[in-house]
Write a protein that holds these residues in place. Structure first.
Motif, PDB file in Angstrom:
ATOM      1  N   PRO A 187       0.811  -1.225   0.000  1.00  0.00           N
ATOM      2  CA  PRO A 187       0.000   0.000   0.000  1.00  0.00           C
ATOM      3  C   PRO A 187       0.841   1.269   0.000  1.00  0.00           C
ATOM      4  N   LEU A 188       1.997   1.206  -0.641  1.00  0.00           N
ATOM      5  CA  LEU A 188       2.829   2.390  -0.888  1.00  0.00           C
ATOM      6  C   LEU A 188       2.280   3.119  -2.107  1.00  0.00           C
ATOM      7  N   PRO A 189       2.623   4.395  -2.279  1.00  0.00           N
ATOM      8  CA  PRO A 189       2.143   5.094  -3.462  1.00  0.00           C
ATOM      9  C   PRO A 189       2.732   4.512  -4.741  1.00  0.00           C
ATOM     10  N   LEU A 190       1.942   4.531  -5.784  1.00  0.00           N
ATOM     11  CA  LEU A 190       2.385   4.065  -7.092  1.00  0.00           C
ATOM     12  C   LEU A 190       3.674   4.784  -7.486  1.00  0.00           C
ATOM     13  N   GLY A 191       4.669   4.016  -7.946  1.00  0.00           N
ATOM     14  CA  GLY A 191       5.957   4.580  -8.320  1.00  0.00           C
ATOM     15  C   GLY A 191       7.061   4.213  -7.361  1.00  0.00           C
ATOM     16  N   TYR A 192       6.679   3.778  -6.142  1.00  0.00           N
ATOM     17  CA  TYR A 192       7.664   3.373  -5.151  1.00  0.00           C
ATOM     18  C   TYR A 192       7.884   1.859  -5.199  1.00  0.00           C
ATOM     19  N   ILE A 193       9.138   1.458  -4.972  1.00  0.00           N
ATOM     20  CA  ILE A 193       9.506   0.047  -4.966  1.00  0.00           C
ATOM     21  C   ILE A 193      10.346  -0.212  -3.721  1.00  0.00           C
ATOM     22  N   LEU A 213      -5.285   1.081 -11.133  1.00  0.00           N
ATOM     23  CA  LEU A 213      -5.159   0.473 -12.460  1.00  0.00           C
ATOM     24  C   LEU A 213      -3.833   0.801 -13.131  1.00  0.00           C
ATOM     25  N   ASP A 214      -3.268   1.965 -12.812  1.00  0.00           N
ATOM     26  CA  ASP A 214      -1.972   2.318 -13.395  1.00  0.00           C
ATOM     27  C   ASP A 214      -0.839   1.442 -12.852  1.00  0.00           C
ATOM     28  N   ALA A 215      -1.094   0.754 -11.730  1.00  0.00           N
ATOM     29  CA  ALA A 215      -0.080  -0.144 -11.173  1.00  0.00           C
ATOM     30  C   ALA A 215       0.049  -1.423 -12.000  1.00  0.00           C
ATOM     31  N   ILE A 216      -0.934  -1.701 -12.850  1.00  0.00           N
ATOM     32  CA  ILE A 216      -0.863  -2.916 -13.662  1.00  0.00           C
ATOM     33  C   ILE A 216       0.254  -2.811 -14.704  1.00  0.00           C
ATOM     34  N   PRO A 217       0.281  -1.784 -15.543  1.00  0.00           N
ATOM     35  CA  PRO A 217       1.421  -1.684 -16.462  1.00  0.00           C
ATOM     36  C   PRO A 217       2.738  -1.418 -15.730  1.00  0.00           C
ATOM     37  N   TYR A 218       2.689  -0.643 -14.649  1.00  0.00           N
ATOM     38  CA  TYR A 218       3.936  -0.321 -13.946  1.00  0.00           C
ATOM     39  C   TYR A 218       4.579  -1.577 -13.359  1.00  0.00           C
ATOM     40  N   GLY A 219       3.779  -2.399 -12.705  1.00  0.00           N
ATOM     41  CA  GLY A 219       4.302  -3.639 -12.144  1.00  0.00           C
ATOM     42  C   GLY A 219       4.811  -4.588 -13.206  1.00  0.00           C
ATOM     43  N   THR A 220       4.141  -4.600 -14.346  1.00  0.00           N
ATOM     44  CA  THR A 220       4.587  -5.445 -15.459  1.00  0.00           C
ATOM     45  C   THR A 220       5.969  -5.017 -15.939  1.00  0.00           C
ATOM     46  N   LYS A 221       6.180  -3.715 -16.028  1.00  0.00           N
ATOM     47  CA  LYS A 221       7.492  -3.195 -16.438  1.00  0.00           C
ATOM     48  C   LYS A 221       8.572  -3.588 -15.440  1.00  0.00           C
ATOM     49  N   ILE A 222       8.263  -3.488 -14.161  1.00  0.00           N
ATOM     50  CA  ILE A 222       9.239  -3.841 -13.137  1.00  0.00           C
ATOM     51  C   ILE A 222       9.607  -5.317 -13.230  1.00  0.00           C
ATOM     52  N   ALA A 223       8.591  -6.165 -13.403  1.00  0.00           N
ATOM     53  CA  ALA A 223       8.839  -7.604 -13.510  1.00  0.00           C
ATOM     54  C   ALA A 223       9.729  -7.919 -14.707  1.00  0.00           C
ATOM     55  N   ALA A 224       9.398  -7.337 -15.855  1.00  0.00           N
ATOM     56  CA  ALA A 224      10.162  -7.617 -17.076  1.00  0.00           C
ATOM     57  C   ALA A 224      11.585  -7.078 -16.990  1.00  0.00           C
ATOM     58  N   VAL A 225      11.744  -5.857 -16.507  1.00  0.00           N
ATOM     59  CA  VAL A 225      13.078  -5.267 -16.391  1.00  0.00           C
ATOM     60  C   VAL A 225      13.925  -6.059 -15.397  1.00  0.00           C
ATOM     61  N   GLY A 226      13.315  -6.464 -14.272  1.00  0.00           N
ATOM     62  CA  GLY A 226      14.046  -7.258 -13.294  1.00  0.00           C
ATOM     63  C   GLY A 226      14.536  -8.575 -13.876  1.00  0.00           C
ATOM     64  N   LEU A 227      13.671  -9.251 -14.631  1.00  0.00           N
ATOM     65  CA  LEU A 227      14.062 -10.514 -15.254  1.00  0.00           C
ATOM     66  C   LEU A 227      15.183 -10.314 -16.272  1.00  0.00           C
ATOM     67  N   LEU A 228      15.032  -9.321 -17.120  1.00  0.00           N
ATOM     68  CA  LEU A 228      16.057  -9.065 -18.139  1.00  0.00           C
ATOM     69  C   LEU A 228      17.396  -8.721 -17.495  1.00  0.00           C
ATOM     70  N   GLN A 229      17.357  -7.982 -16.411  1.00  0.00           N
ATOM     71  CA  GLN A 229      18.588  -7.619 -15.716  1.00  0.00           C
ATOM     72  C   GLN A 229      19.282  -8.852 -15.146  1.00  0.00           C
ATOM     73  N   ILE A 230      18.503  -9.760 -14.580  1.00  0.00           N
ATOM     74  CA  ILE A 230      19.081 -10.986 -14.021  1.00  0.00           C
ATOM     75  C   ILE A 230      19.732 -11.815 -15.126  1.00  0.00           C
ATOM     76  N   PHE A 231      19.024 -11.994 -16.234  1.00  0.00           N
ATOM     77  CA  PHE A 231      19.567 -12.786 -17.340  1.00  0.00           C
ATOM     78  C   PHE A 231      20.874 -12.160 -17.878  1.00  0.00           C
ATOM     79  N   ASN A 232      20.875 -10.869 -18.048  1.00  0.00           N
ATOM     80  CA  ASN A 232      22.041 -10.218 -18.665  1.00  0.00           C
ATOM     81  C   ASN A 232      23.205 -10.033 -17.699  1.00  0.00           C
ATOM     82  N   ALA A 233      22.937 -10.053 -16.414  1.00  0.00           N
ATOM     83  CA  ALA A 233      24.021  -9.932 -15.444  1.00  0.00           C
ATOM     84  C   ALA A 233      24.643 -11.275 -15.131  1.00  0.00           C
ATOM     85  N   LYS A 234      23.932 -12.343 -15.495  1.00  0.00           N
ATOM     86  CA  LYS A 234      24.397 -13.684 -15.152  1.00  0.00           C
ATOM     87  C   LYS A 234      24.845 -14.461 -16.391  1.00  0.00           C
TER      88      LYS A 234
END
Length: 450
Positions: free
Chosen positions: A207-213, A429-450
């Motif tokens: 329940p943090l504001p949208l944009g915070y991680i 509702l804006d958290a749906i695309p935002y969370g999707t971006k975070i998930a995808a970027v996190g995965l890509l970062q793991i693959f490319n760093a490893k």
């Protein structure tokens, strides 16, 4: 001469390192921009999926409709899909070169809560629980967003196959609320063709504001146990209690005595909680029932404290039974249900994920361990891998609250605009695309760093 050669070599090394860092930063930025573009074009579809799942919540191990949605979407995207794991669990596998193997997990189950949000997609569903009682059901913890983020990230990873190499494993898990789903899936899925991952990544709404991680290393959540204790007695008429053995008196006495385990046995400098969430007994005013059910929840960080609490509960139970002169066959019964160890994020993997997130979120909105306290909430996420040889994992929290509602709540003196497991829990509702971006970027970062 040697000194000059050394200086020249050092300068060349520094320049080379700088260029590598610069190139990596450019790669991450380019990758994030592509993710943004793909997710933005898919936002309407993802929000529709989210609304549908939110309007049709399902309790743990009953997520048949949700699991069907996940399986069909993964199959359409070309993932090797395995269904029916631990009943309703779904796994999607995408092979795209050699190692690493990266697993991403989302949960599907809802909570026994009556939704009070006035949304056109609000839940009006009721479901029967295992004990036969009927309860309103709502996604009061954001698992509808989790599932949607998984599906959105799955599409991005297919569309960006040229940007990563390895094997990607998506896990849609049942029954996190019961703290049973991860263990149940781990026992089955590795025998059904699911590869053991090198790294595990996952996210939860907050329940943090949208944009915070919140992306912090180290100990994040407590260990937990769900325990049922049944006190047995001898039933009778309320006017003749001396001819009965009242299990309600036993149960309520135990509830008070249990707290002495925390206040007088556990080291006061250590965090531990024993909560009784339910007492169920009888139905009539003038009837002493034959049994009383006490539902207990434990929270702990030290396994020794866990053992102290469990043994303490047993001793309190047996002591009360002895005091009431019960025969051994009527001593209280204990059923150990869902449980989880404390969640302890791997520092190296967390740093890698954070590096990627910095490309889509300002540094001051990525909350790390210096500002994100360890909480007594619990998760079973890590139980997907803790029994494996490789058990590196990273679990982060994504803000999903409308920023304006968050600020309004702060002005009213509230910490958050709503709390998990309440009927007012609302994923913007804006958290749906935002969370999707975070998930995808996190995965890509793991693959490319490893």
């Amino acid at each position: 001469m040697k000194k000059n050669t050394y200086i020249i070599a050092l300068c060349a090394f520094i320049l080379s390192t700088f260029n590598l860092v610069k190139a990596e930063a450019q790669r991450v930025t380019k990758t994030s921009s592509k993710v943004e573009q793909l997710v933005n074009s898919d936002t309407e579809r993802l929000q529709d999926i989210f609304k549908d799942i939110h309007a049709n919540p399902e309790l743990g191990f009953m997520e048949f409709r949700t699991a069907d949605i996940v399986a069909k979407e993964l199959q359409k995207l070309g993932y090797k899909t395995i269904t029916g794991i631990a009943g309703t669990g779904v796994v999607g596998i995408l092979e795209n070169g050699h190692r690493p193997i990266v697993m991403y997990r989302a949960v599907m189950d809802a909570t026994s809560i009556n939704e009070i949000l006035e949304l056109h997609y609000a839940s009006t569903k009721n479901e029967k629980k295992d004990d036969g009682t009927e309860t309103p059901v709502m996604h009061g913890c954001g698992h509808d967003a989790h599932t949607t983020w998984l599906l959105g990230a799955a599409k991005v990873m297919v569309e960006m196959k040229n940007s990563w190499k390895g094997t990607l494993v998506f896990v849609a898990q049942p029954a996190e609320e019961l703290i049973l789903g991860a263990e149940a899936m781990a026992k089955e899925m590795y025998t059904k063709g699911v590869p053991q991952p090198d790294y595990l990544f996952g996210m939860h709404t907050a329940p943090l504001p949208l944009g915070y991680i919140a992306a912090a290393e180290g100990m994040r959540t407590a260990g937990t146990d769900q325990i049922d204790v049944t006190f047995k007695g001898i039933g009778g008429h309320g006017s003749r209690p001396h001819l009965a053995k009242d299990p309600i008196i036993m149960a309520t006495t135990a509830v008070v005595e249990y707290q002495s385990i925390i206040s007088r046995v556990i080291d006061p400098q250590k965090a531990a909680v024993l909560t009784v969430g339910s007492i169920q007994a009888g139905s009539d005013n003038n009837v002493i029932p034959e049994s009383a059910l006490v539902k207990i929840n434990l929270r702990w960080f030290d396994v020794k404290d866990r053992e102290i609490m469990i043994e303490g509960i047993k001793r309190v139970n047996d002591g009360i039974a002895y005091a009431y002169d019960l025969p051994k066959e009527l001593y209280p019964e204990i059923v150990m249900k869902g449980w989880a160890y404390p969640l302890n994020n791997n520092p190296e993997l967390t740093a890698i994920v954070v590096k990627g997130l910095e490309s889509i979120a300002p540094a001051d909105k990525i909350l790390k361990e210096d500002v994100v306290p360890t909480v007594l909430g619990s998760e079973d996420f890590h139980h997907l891998v803790i029994h494996n040889e490789k058990k590196d994992y990273c679990y982060i929290n994504v803000g999903i609250a409308n920023p304006e509602k968050f600020e309004a709540a702060k002005k009213e003196g509230k910490q958050f605009p709503f709390a998990p497991h309440t009927g007012s829990y609302q994923v913007d509702l804006d958290a749906i695309p935002y969370g999707t971006k975070i998930a995808a970027v996190g995965l890509l970062q793991i693959f490319n760093a490893k």
